[in-house]
Design a protein around this motif. Structure first.
Motif, PDB file in Angstrom:
ATOM      1  N   ALA A  66       0.860  -1.188   0.000  1.00  0.00           N
ATOM      2  CA  ALA A  66       0.000   0.000   0.000  1.00  0.00           C
ATOM      3  C   ALA A  66       0.882   1.218   0.000  1.00  0.00           C
ATOM      4  O   ALA A  66       1.819   1.300   0.802  1.00  0.00           O
ATOM      5  CB  ALA A  66      -0.940  -0.001   1.194  1.00  0.00           C
ATOM      6  N   SER A  67       0.598   2.164  -0.889  1.00  0.00           N
ATOM      7  CA  SER A  67       1.410   3.377  -0.982  1.00  0.00           C
ATOM      8  C   SER A  67       0.504   4.581  -1.110  1.00  0.00           C
ATOM      9  O   SER A  67      -0.601   4.492  -1.670  1.00  0.00           O
ATOM     10  CB  SER A  67       2.361   3.286  -2.184  1.00  0.00           C
ATOM     11  N   ALA A  71      -3.561  13.130  -3.131  1.00  0.00           N
ATOM     12  CA  ALA A  71      -4.924  12.696  -3.450  1.00  0.00           C
ATOM     13  C   ALA A  71      -5.670  12.207  -2.217  1.00  0.00           C
ATOM     14  O   ALA A  71      -6.816  11.790  -2.331  1.00  0.00           O
ATOM     15  CB  ALA A  71      -4.879  11.584  -4.492  1.00  0.00           C
ATOM     16  N   GLN A  72      -5.015  12.193  -1.045  1.00  0.00           N
ATOM     17  CA  GLN A  72      -5.628  11.700   0.179  1.00  0.00           C
ATOM     18  C   GLN A  72      -6.209  10.305  -0.041  1.00  0.00           C
ATOM     19  O   GLN A  72      -7.342  10.010   0.311  1.00  0.00           O
ATOM     20  CB  GLN A  72      -6.705  12.659   0.681  1.00  0.00           C
ATOM     21  N   VAL A  96      -8.021   3.209  -2.436  1.00  0.00           N
ATOM     22  CA  VAL A  96      -8.916   3.567  -1.322  1.00  0.00           C
ATOM     23  C   VAL A  96      -8.939   5.086  -1.224  1.00  0.00           C
ATOM     24  O   VAL A  96      -7.937   5.711  -0.847  1.00  0.00           O
ATOM     25  CB  VAL A  96      -8.432   2.948   0.006  1.00  0.00           C
ATOM     26  N   PRO A  97     -10.058   5.750  -1.616  1.00  0.00           N
ATOM     27  CA  PRO A  97     -10.099   7.222  -1.642  1.00  0.00           C
ATOM     28  C   PRO A  97     -10.617   7.798  -0.322  1.00  0.00           C
ATOM     29  O   PRO A  97     -10.982   7.070   0.606  1.00  0.00           O
ATOM     30  CB  PRO A  97     -11.067   7.492  -2.794  1.00  0.00           C
ATOM     31  N   GLN A  98     -10.635   9.182  -0.303  1.00  0.00           N
ATOM     32  CA  GLN A  98     -11.279   9.951   0.771  1.00  0.00           C
ATOM     33  C   GLN A  98     -10.715   9.597   2.158  1.00  0.00           C
ATOM     34  O   GLN A  98     -11.445   9.344   3.105  1.00  0.00           O
ATOM     35  CB  GLN A  98     -12.793   9.735   0.741  1.00  0.00           C
ATOM     36  N   LEU A  99      -9.399   9.595   2.241  1.00  0.00           N
ATOM     37  CA  LEU A  99      -8.749   9.341   3.543  1.00  0.00           C
ATOM     38  C   LEU A  99      -8.239  10.639   4.142  1.00  0.00           C
ATOM     39  O   LEU A  99      -8.160  11.674   3.453  1.00  0.00           O
ATOM     40  CB  LEU A  99      -7.595   8.348   3.350  1.00  0.00           C
ATOM     41  N   GLU A 100      -7.908  10.589   5.405  1.00  0.00           N
ATOM     42  CA  GLU A 100      -7.392  11.760   6.111  1.00  0.00           C
ATOM     43  C   GLU A 100      -5.918  11.934   5.777  1.00  0.00           C
ATOM     44  O   GLU A 100      -5.151  10.960   5.775  1.00  0.00           O
ATOM     45  CB  GLU A 100      -7.534  11.596   7.627  1.00  0.00           C
ATOM     46  N   CYS A 104       0.611   5.022   5.411  1.00  0.00           N
ATOM     47  CA  CYS A 104       0.157   6.351   5.825  1.00  0.00           C
ATOM     48  C   CYS A 104      -0.072   7.214   4.600  1.00  0.00           C
ATOM     49  O   CYS A 104       0.642   7.103   3.584  1.00  0.00           O
ATOM     50  CB  CYS A 104       1.182   7.030   6.729  1.00  0.00           C
ATOM     51  N   THR A 105      -1.059   8.107   4.682  1.00  0.00           N
ATOM     52  CA  THR A 105      -1.264   9.109   3.630  1.00  0.00           C
ATOM     53  C   THR A 105      -0.285  10.243   3.821  1.00  0.00           C
ATOM     54  O   THR A 105       0.263  10.456   4.915  1.00  0.00           O
ATOM     55  CB  THR A 105      -2.696   9.643   3.685  1.00  0.00           C
TER      56      THR A 105
END
Length: 989
Positions: free
Chosen positions: A727-728, A733-734, A777-781, A807-808
């Protein structure tokens, strides 16, 4: 009238007068001398003198009497000339003058006898001899013959002069005398040390001399004498004998007077005895105290003996001062004592102590050694004896087993771990200090152990029993036993054997009968507890056993014949080798058949009939028969322990000889595997299958020639989890991009879970198709870590999860500012908090003046500002704030700002020419971005001009000025929008 110049003198003679005259001019033929009493005129003497005489003595006169003398000279011409003169004889001195104190220390009485003749009176003058001062001057009547002088000083010498007065003449007599001395008071004598005494007294001013005599009362010899002048009030007598009583005598002396004063007695301090020891004496329970006699004397020694740790006073003995030892008799044995030797001299004491010693102890009494029925222990006990403790020794055949030391107060000791049936000897001694009493000893046996592992076995024989046992390791003296019939309690026989026997065979017994053998081991007077063993002789097996079907369903009947001998009961065992259940039943000794009902279908049964006699069985041969099988129920197919396995289970309802498990792919009717399992097995693991696949299972039961099938069951293997999960963060793009690789096997799809760190909210779930290898996976903090989990799904089952944390990218700080608070060394940075999370901020400050990074600060995630200090004045700086989340960063834009410059220093002006001024200055630190030179007319304050210079300038020449004019000059340091100026300085061209 020729003058004769007549004169009279007495030349210190009170009964004569010497008359002298001058020869008249022309000489004289002779002289007539007439002496008469003055007042009465009576002629007392009439004398003549020759022509050459010029003097004449009148003798026999009365002292102190006034006379009239007429001298008549016969001249050559027959004339005469006369002259009369009065004279007085000197008075005579008093006789027998005395001055006495009469024992008084404050008065003197003067007494005298009157001298011959007359007198006018007396004058008494009393002088103090030491001070030569006149104490008293007294005039007395001529009749006085005594006088008392009082109020005088005690013990002082006085001089008295008594003058007899007659006219202008006097005769004196002197005498010396002392007043009686006063006795000193408060005489004290006290020890100063062991060889000195300090004497002190009061009221010693009333004696001219003090005489001190120190007497040694022991030897009655004078030790020291001392005479001291007036004023001494104390004296220390040195070099005396320690511990000796002295008496001090004191007397006061004044002239011939001596007054004996008070006495005082005192002792010098005694010396402590040395090397005090306390040791054993020849007599039992006696201790002898010895010490070294110290120097000096003492009245006696007080010897105190104390007992025990609490030092309780036991003996108190006084011995003469010449003794150096004393013996204490009748002391307690095994007790600790210490002695104190006190040298006593009068009220004074000097002591010394010995170290504590012990008296020799006595051995304990009442010693016993008891086995108390124990084979492994002996209890030793004794009565309390005085001492520190006890020394215990346990021995076996004169070989020591265990030595122990115990403190006083313990009167018993248990020896554990001993050998059973063994004779031990116990010794106990009392210990007190270095002494050990003679031991008291006693012996006793430990109880023997009963025979170990006593068994009674028939050995397969019907008419004999063999008894066997293992001898105890510590031995015994023998064994004794009794054999009984258990049920009837009839004694069969007695057995006695030596201790080396370990078995015996008992013959001629009844087959199938129970017997009990009781045996005990013997050691000394003790018998071990009885051990018993019970056994039966072997019974005889039944004959003619058969097993047949009955008309009833699932029933089997058993038949047999009773054998000879005793039988407790018949035991029937009906069982199947392929079935776990077993039917057992017991019937009485007179029963010969039995029917079994409710048996399992499809099961082969075996029957064995056993004769029971106690624990022994004698069994018949086997008889066998089958029941019809039923189909299996509750067939279940579940995933196995591995993705390549299926777990098949079922419930046996109808039994059978064995089972055949058939496996097929659910979408196909082709059987891919046949597995045979024996009856009694209710589960099977099928291996080597494809993960994530759907299968069909059917089970066939067999019982002898009979077969029946179960219902069909469907099941899935568990899919394998995806591999190489990653996961990156998707930049700005959060979102997170999740990637994986497909694992071998099949699956219906994928299930993803996304859980925010530190959040209690349920995770987000996403689904992906079975051929997918990635998902976003969109719309993350921003700046937030997530736990991403993924499963492969097949039917109702999931694979093991694959997890990864990522982490984002954090959001960059906004509205960054860098401001100057008006300082030459500080800058202030602030920013707005961006959305999302971060681990911390990293704030970097760059110096644009030196093109270098000069400071880096790391601040907490909630910080919004910071202050930079100790910066270079007049320099330009840039700041950048970076939000950091793990290895991810997001930086703000750069902001720049200047620090205030420092004003130039050491400003100087000079005029090298009529129209020019030279300006020079110095800088503090780095300096500034540049300098501005402002020039104005000092008189009118009007500006003349200003010049902008670079940062390296340190001087400047102002030209084209008016000669002879006073100018005002200031230099400003500039840095960006900020400047700092010097004070104005004036100078004339």
């Amino acid at each position: 009238g020729t003058l004769l110049n007549v004169s009279v003198s007495d030349h210190d003679r009170s009964d004569s007068l010497l008359l002298s005259w001058d020869e008249p001019d022309g000489g004289a033929k002779g002289y007539l001398l007439a002496l008469s009493s003055l007042g009465s005129g009576m002629l007392l003497q009439n004398e003549s003198a020759g022509p050459n005489a010029t003097s004449f003595w009148f003798h026999g006169l009365t002292p102190g009497t006034r006379y009239e003398i007429e001298v008549t000279a016969t001249l050559a011409c027959m004339g005469t000339t006369s002259q009369t003169i009065t004279a007085q004889t000197s008075p005579s001195a008093v006789h027998n003058l005395s001055l006495s104190s009469g024992g008084s220390s404050a008065s003197l009485r003067a007494a005298w006898a009157h001298g011959h003749g007359r007198r006018d009176g007396y004058r008494l003058a009393l002088w103090h001899s030491d001070s030569q001062s006149l104490v008293r001057n007294v005039s007395l009547l001529p009749s006085a013959s005594t006088f008392l002088f009082d109020g005088l000083l005690a013990g002082s010498e006085y001089a008295l002069k008594v003058s007899t007065l007659a006219g202008s003449s006097q005769a004196s007599t002197s005498i010396h005398q002392w007043t009686a001395p006063s006795i000193p008071t408060q005489l004290r004598l006290s020890p100063g040390s062991s060889t000195s005494l300090v004497a002190s007294w009061a009221g010693a001013a009333g004696a001219a001399w003090l005489h001190l005599e120190l007497l040694n009362l022991l030897t009655q010899k004078v030790s020291t004498t001392l005479s001291a002048r007036r004023g001494l009030t104390s004296y220390t007598f040195q070099h005396l004998h320690p511990g000796t009583q002295y008496r001090l005598g004191l007397s006061a002396t004044a002239g011939p007077h001596t007054v004996v004063g008070p006495n005082a007695t005192a002792w010098t301090y005694p010396l402590s005895p040395g090397n005090v020891t306390l040791s054993s004496a020849e007599e039992q329970n006696s201790l002898q105290a010895r010490w070294s006699t110290p120097g000096g004397q003492r009245e006696f020694y007080l010897v105190t003996l104390r007992e025990g740790e609490d030092s309780i006073l036991t003996r108190n003995i006084s011995v003469g001062g010449d003794n150096d030892h004393v013996t204490f008799h009748g002391l307690s044995p095994g007790q600790q004592y210490s002695v104190q030797v006190v040298a006593v001299a009068g009220p004074y004491r000097a002591s010394a102590h010995s170290t504590a010693v012990w008296t020799e102890p006595q051995a304990p009494s009442g010693v016993s050694l008891s086995s108390q029925g124990s084979p492994h222990s002996l209890l030793a006990s004794w009565e309390e004896a005085m001492g520190e403790g006890y020394l215990l020794a346990l021995s076996l055949a004169e070989h020591p087993v265990k030595n122990s030391s115990l403190l006083r107060g313990v009167t018993s000791f248990t020896y554990e771990g001993l050998h059973p049936g063994t004779l031990y000897t116990f010794e106990v001694s009392t210990v007190a200090g270095p002494y050990t009493s003679s031991p008291q000893s006693v012996s006793n046996w430990t109880y023997p152990l009963p025979p170990e592992q006593l068994t009674l076995s028939n050995g397969g024989h019907s008419t004999s029993l063999q008894a066997s046992w293992r001898a105890a390791s510590s031995g015994s003296t023998g064994y004794t036993g009794t054999l009984w019939e258990t049920k009837s309690q009839v004694q069969v026989r007695n057995v006695t054997v030596e201790n080396d026997w370990t078995n015996i065979t008992l013959e001629n017994l009844v087959p199938g009968r129970q017997y009990t053998l009781e045996m005990a081991a013997v050691a000394g007077p003790y018998r071990s507890p009885v051990r018993s063993a019970t056994d039966w002789t072997y019974p005889l097996a039944p004959a003619g056993v058969t097993l047949t079907n009955t008309r009833r369903p699932l029933g089997l009947s058993a038949f047999w014949n009773k054998a000879a001998g005793d039988v407790d009961q018949f035991y029937l065992q009906l069982y199947s080798k392929s079935h776990a259940a077993q039917r057992n039943t017991s019937v009485g000794p007179n029963t010969h058949n039995f029917t079994f009902l409710g048996l399992s279908p499809g099961t082969q049964y075996f029957l064995k009939v056993t004769v029971l006699a106690g624990p022994y069985r004698s069994s018949s041969h086997f008889a066998t028969e089958w029941t019809y099988p039923l189909s299996l129920t509750n067939v279940s197919v579940q995933p196995g322990r591995k993705p390549q396995e299926l777990h098949v289970s079922w419930v046996e309802s109808g039994g059978g000889r064995d089972h055949l498990v058939q496996l097929a792919v659910a979408e196909s009717l082709s059987i891919i595997r046949n597995v045979s399992v024996p009856r009694g097995v209710t589960q099977l693991d099928l291996e080597g299958l494809v993960p994530g696949s759907r299968y069909r299972v059917e089970i066939i039961s067999q019982a002898g020639p009979h077969r029946i099938s179960s219902q069909t069951a469907i099941g899935y293997t568990v899919p394998l989890p995806p591999r190489s999960l990653s996961a990156s963060p998707v930049s700005a793009a959060q979102a997170l991009a999740v990637h994986w690789e497909t694992a071998p096997g099949h699956r219906d799809g994928y299930l993803l879970s996304v859980l925010e760190e530190g959040s209690s909210a349920p995770p987000r779930t996403l689904e992906a198709g079975k051929d997918s290898t990635n998902i976003t996976v969109p719309q993350l903090e921003p700046g937030t870590c997530y736990l991403v989990g993924i499963w492969a799904v097949a039917g109702p089952y999931r694979s093991l999860p694959e997890n990864i944390t990522s982490c984002t990218v954090p959001a960059a700080p906004t509205n960054l500012s860098l401001t100057n608070p008006g300082s030459s060394s500080e800058l202030y940075t602030s920013w707005n908090e961006p959305p999302g999370r971060r681990d911390h901020y990293r704030i970097t400050l760059y110096s644009l003046s030196t093109q270098s990074r000069i400071q880096v600060q790391t601040l907490s995630a909630d910080a919004l500002n910071c202050t930079w200090t100790h910066l270079e004045a007049g320099s330009k700086f840039a700041v950048q704030v970076t939000a950091v989340k793990g290895s991810l960063e997001a930086s703000s834009i750069n902001m720049t700002q200047w620090t205030y410059p420092l004003a130039p220093v050491n400003l100087t002006l000079g005029s090298p020419a009529a129209s020019a001024l030279v300006v020079s200055w110095a800088v503090v630190g780095r300096g500034a971005e540049g300098f501005v030179v402002d020039v104005g007319d000092a008189a009118s304050s009007a500006p003349v001009g200003h010049t902008v210079l670079g940062g390296n300038a340190r001087s400047h020449i102002l030209r084209s000025l008016s000669p002879g004019t006073l100018y005002s000059v200031a230099v400003r340091a500039t840095a960006g929008p900020f400047h700092a100026s010097t004070p104005n300085l004036t100078h004339c061209t």
